[in-house]
Design a protein around this motif. Structure first.
Motif, PDB file in Angstrom:
ATOM      1  N   HIS A  24       0.840  -1.202   0.000  1.00  0.00           N
ATOM      2  CA  HIS A  24       0.000   0.000   0.000  1.00  0.00           C
ATOM      3  C   HIS A  24       0.877   1.255   0.000  1.00  0.00           C
ATOM      4  CE1 HIS A  24      -3.525   2.504   1.331  1.00  0.00           C
ATOM      5  NE2 HIS A  24      -2.554   3.190   1.918  1.00  0.00           N
ATOM      6  N   LEU A  25       1.908   1.253   0.827  1.00  0.00           N
ATOM      7  CA  LEU A  25       2.804   2.418   0.908  1.00  0.00           C
ATOM      8  C   LEU A  25       3.596   2.611  -0.381  1.00  0.00           C
ATOM      9  CD1 LEU A  25       4.154   1.963   4.556  1.00  0.00           C
ATOM     10  CD2 LEU A  25       2.511   3.669   3.749  1.00  0.00           C
ATOM     11  N   ILE A  26       4.032   1.513  -1.005  1.00  0.00           N
ATOM     12  CA  ILE A  26       4.781   1.633  -2.262  1.00  0.00           C
ATOM     13  C   ILE A  26       3.870   2.124  -3.381  1.00  0.00           C
ATOM     14  CG2 ILE A  26       6.042   0.356  -4.031  1.00  0.00           C
ATOM     15  CD1 ILE A  26       7.100  -1.492  -1.870  1.00  0.00           C
ATOM     16  N   ALA A  27       2.662   1.558  -3.459  1.00  0.00           N
ATOM     17  CA  ALA A  27       1.751   1.873  -4.565  1.00  0.00           C
ATOM     18  C   ALA A  27       1.217   3.293  -4.494  1.00  0.00           C
ATOM     19  CB  ALA A  27       0.594   0.877  -4.580  1.00  0.00           C
TER      20      ALA A  27
ATOM     21  N   ILE B 149      -3.127   6.169   7.822  1.00  0.00           N
ATOM     22  CA  ILE B 149      -2.805   6.192   9.257  1.00  0.00           C
ATOM     23  C   ILE B 149      -3.600   5.109   9.981  1.00  0.00           C
ATOM     24  CG2 ILE B 149      -3.112   7.532  11.375  1.00  0.00           C
ATOM     25  CD1 ILE B 149      -0.680   8.369   9.870  1.00  0.00           C
ATOM     26  N   ALA B 150      -4.876   4.993   9.642  1.00  0.00           N
ATOM     27  CA  ALA B 150      -5.711   3.958  10.261  1.00  0.00           C
ATOM     28  C   ALA B 150      -5.187   2.562   9.913  1.00  0.00           C
ATOM     29  CB  ALA B 150      -7.160   4.124   9.799  1.00  0.00           C
ATOM     30  N   LEU B 151      -4.757   2.394   8.677  1.00  0.00           N
ATOM     31  CA  LEU B 151      -4.218   1.103   8.247  1.00  0.00           C
ATOM     32  C   LEU B 151      -2.953   0.763   9.031  1.00  0.00           C
ATOM     33  CD1 LEU B 151      -4.294  -1.235   6.143  1.00  0.00           C
ATOM     34  CD2 LEU B 151      -2.890   0.217   4.666  1.00  0.00           C
ATOM     35  N   LEU B 152      -2.095   1.755   9.248  1.00  0.00           N
ATOM     36  CA  LEU B 152      -0.869   1.523  10.000  1.00  0.00           C
ATOM     37  C   LEU B 152      -1.158   1.207  11.467  1.00  0.00           C
ATOM     38  CD1 LEU B 152       1.337   4.366   8.442  1.00  0.00           C
ATOM     39  CD2 LEU B 152       1.818   1.912   8.306  1.00  0.00           C
ATOM     40  N   ARG B 153      -2.153   1.873  12.028  1.00  0.00           N
ATOM     41  CA  ARG B 153      -2.531   1.576  13.421  1.00  0.00           C
ATOM     42  C   ARG B 153      -2.999   0.122  13.535  1.00  0.00           C
ATOM     43  NH1 ARG B 153      -2.922   6.014  16.764  1.00  0.00           N
ATOM     44  NH2 ARG B 153      -3.152   8.071  15.738  1.00  0.00           N
TER      45      ARG B 153
ATOM     46  N   GLY C  24      -5.625  10.015   6.194  1.00  0.00           N
ATOM     47  CA  GLY C  24      -6.254   9.385   7.356  1.00  0.00           C
ATOM     48  C   GLY C  24      -6.433   7.893   7.209  1.00  0.00           C
ATOM     49  N   ALA C  25      -6.800   7.438   5.998  1.00  0.00           N
ATOM     50  CA  ALA C  25      -7.010   6.008   5.777  1.00  0.00           C
ATOM     51  C   ALA C  25      -5.712   5.227   5.950  1.00  0.00           C
ATOM     52  CB  ALA C  25      -7.590   5.780   4.378  1.00  0.00           C
TER      53      ALA C  25
ATOM     54  N   PHE D 134       2.092   9.262  14.185  1.00  0.00           N
ATOM     55  CA  PHE D 134       0.641   9.077  14.057  1.00  0.00           C
ATOM     56  C   PHE D 134      -0.130  10.362  14.336  1.00  0.00           C
ATOM     57  CE2 PHE D 134       2.058   4.702  14.637  1.00  0.00           C
ATOM     58  CZ  PHE D 134       1.290   4.024  13.705  1.00  0.00           C
ATOM     59  N   GLU D 135       0.387  11.195  15.221  1.00  0.00           N
ATOM     60  CA  GLU D 135      -0.331  12.419  15.575  1.00  0.00           C
ATOM     61  C   GLU D 135      -0.331  13.426  14.425  1.00  0.00           C
ATOM     62  OE1 GLU D 135      -2.055  12.654  18.289  1.00  0.00           O
ATOM     63  OE2 GLU D 135      -1.368  10.628  18.812  1.00  0.00           O
ATOM     64  N   GLN D 136       0.832  13.578  13.783  1.00  0.00           N
ATOM     65  CA  GLN D 136       0.938  14.546  12.690  1.00  0.00           C
ATOM     66  C   GLN D 136       0.646  13.930  11.322  1.00  0.00           C
ATOM     67  OE1 GLN D 136       1.475  17.803  13.239  1.00  0.00           O
ATOM     68  NE2 GLN D 136       1.501  17.323  15.441  1.00  0.00           N
TER      69      GLN D 136
END
Length: 446
Positions: free
Chosen positions: A253-256, A314-318, A311-312, A275-277
């Motif tokens: 996801h991060l590469i694409a 960040i949510a995925l990483l969490r 935001g999506a 995550f905050e910023q």
């Protein structure tokens, strides 16, 4: 003249000056072998030329080593150059008799400051191309013509595989030789670098093309594929949906979507995520050459960058952090992504994994690095400017971003075409003119 007198005269021409002798290129009529100093006419003026022989430092394995040079018109000229070599001392003599093979190996051994991947590429170019083509030539006798002949031979006959070398490979081989000879100039082995005067075909950097329906049809029919290709928005979405349950979905996801290089993605740690910023910092990458793994800084200064996340993501990483908390301690310096067994994730492993997932998905083939190409194109299609895309990809030059990594996606091209015709028709309407070659479209119709 008696035969004994002729023999004595020839001997005089061999022994009169220590290490200096005369020989010619005549061949024995019966055997066809060169006669050299044994030619009956060697003593005749104007027949043959003078040579000198000089004992130099033995080879590393102890074998005897001699320097022999010829082509001199007189014995005095040969003796004069021989004396000059003898007066230079051991260091000067070693430099004067150093071959390209010896210098390349010596130069390579001094490059302790280079990254392993760069050193590996230099070594490969030297062993595969430069030493086989130029290794036996003395450094001081290396000319632009000799190097140009090597380039022509590689273009014609290729390297080890026998296939002609691509322009990109030729440029890398030439760059390696140029760097080595720059060092030879600094050492005093050469007065100037002959590699600077050699023409090497530039070729063109392949531009990324999009997997449109016609290209997919051609690929399925012929098996031919572009050297660099990217997916459309729908194809990228389809791939991410297909691998959604894969343990490394977050990495792809991060590469694409953000254009991370494979080594940068493999080198991410939890401390790189704010995550905050909503920020991701690229400060490390994992490099691999052969079986050697190296953890270091990114490719260039511009590659050290901070990327804003949505935001999506960040949510995925969490969610990924929660799912892997029992394997990877978020508070440690460990890498975010690992193999199934918890081992280090290497770039080569990612390449093989992506190829397998690509095949399974049924989508047209691209390379893992093309997923990075696509990220730049998707960002441009989303309305971001080139400067933003350049910063996201970590390019030092915006020209590189525009020229190589950003493809025009079909929907973006269609919008551009529509905007162009709309602008033209609007201008025609304002001037009351009819567009020639556009049936039925006039100023009033527009």
């Amino acid at each position: 003249m008696a035969e004994s007198d002729s023999i004595d005269l020839r001997r005089a021409h061999v022994d009169s000056l220590a290490g200096v002798f005369k020989r010619c290129g005549c061949r024995n009529r019966e055997t066809g072998r060169p006669m050299g100093t044994a030619c009956p006419d060697v003593a005749r003026e104007g027949h043959g030329s003078w040579y000198y022989r000089l004992e130099v430092t033995p080879w590393p394995d102890g074998r005897r080593r001699q320097l022999r040079r010829g082509g001199f018109a007189t014995a005095e000229a040969a003796h004069s150059e021989r004396d000059q070599f003898g007066a230079t001392g051991e260091r000067g003599l070693a430099d004067a008799t150093m071959t390209v093979d010896q210098w390349l190996r010596l130069w390579l051994a001094t490059l302790v400051h280079l990254r392993g991947t760069t050193l590996s590429a230099y070594r490969s170019n030297i062993e595969t191309y430069l030493i086989p083509c130029l290794g036996g030539v003395l450094v001081r006798e290396l000319t632009a013509d000799r190097i140009q002949a090597m380039v022509a031979d590689l273009i014609r006959n290729g390297g080890v595989s026998g296939h002609p070398l691509r322009p990109g490979t030729l440029r890398h081989v030439h760059a390696t030789l140029r760097a080595a000879l720059n060092a030879a100039v600094r050492r005093g082995l050469l007065p100037a670098n002959p590699a600077w005067h050699v023409h090497v075909p530039t070729g063109r950097r392949p531009h990324a093309v999009v997997w449109t329906a016609p290209r997919i049809a051609q690929w399925r029919a012929t098996g031919q594929r572009p050297p660099v290709a990217v997916w459309t928005v729908d194809q990228t979405r389809a791939f991410l949906e297909y691998i959604h349950d894969h343990p490394l979905y977050t990495l792809f996801h991060l590469i694409a979507l953000f254009g991370l290089r494979r080594g940068e993605a493999a080198g991410l740690r939890w401390c790189d995520i704010d995550f905050e910023q909503g920020l991701l910092t690229v400060s490390h990458q994992i490099r691999q050459y052969g079986r050697h793994i190296e953890i270091g800084s990114p490719k260039s200064e511009a590659s050290n960058r901070v990327i804003s996340l949505d935001g999506a993501t960040i949510a995925l990483l969490r969610q990924y952090r929660e799912n892997t908390a029992d394997i990877i301690d978020p508070e440690s310096e460990e890498f975010m992504f690992t193999t199934r067994s918890g081992g280090l994730l290497t770039p080569q492993h990612l390449t093989h994994l992506f190829r397998a997932l690509n095949d399974e998905s049924g989508l047209p083939p691209i390379r893992l690095h093309d997923l990075r190409h696509g990220a730049g194109s998707l960002s441009l299609a989303a309305g971001n400017d080139l400067k933003t895309v350049q910063a996201m990809l970590g390019h030092s030059s915006i020209v590189l971003t525009a020229d190589t990594y950003v493809s025009v996606l079909p929907d973006l091209a269609c919008r551009a075409a529509e905007a162009t015709i709309h602008h033209v028709l609007s201008t025609a309407k304002a001037t009351g003119a009819r567009l020639r070659g556009t049936p039925g479209i006039s100023a009033t119709a527009a």
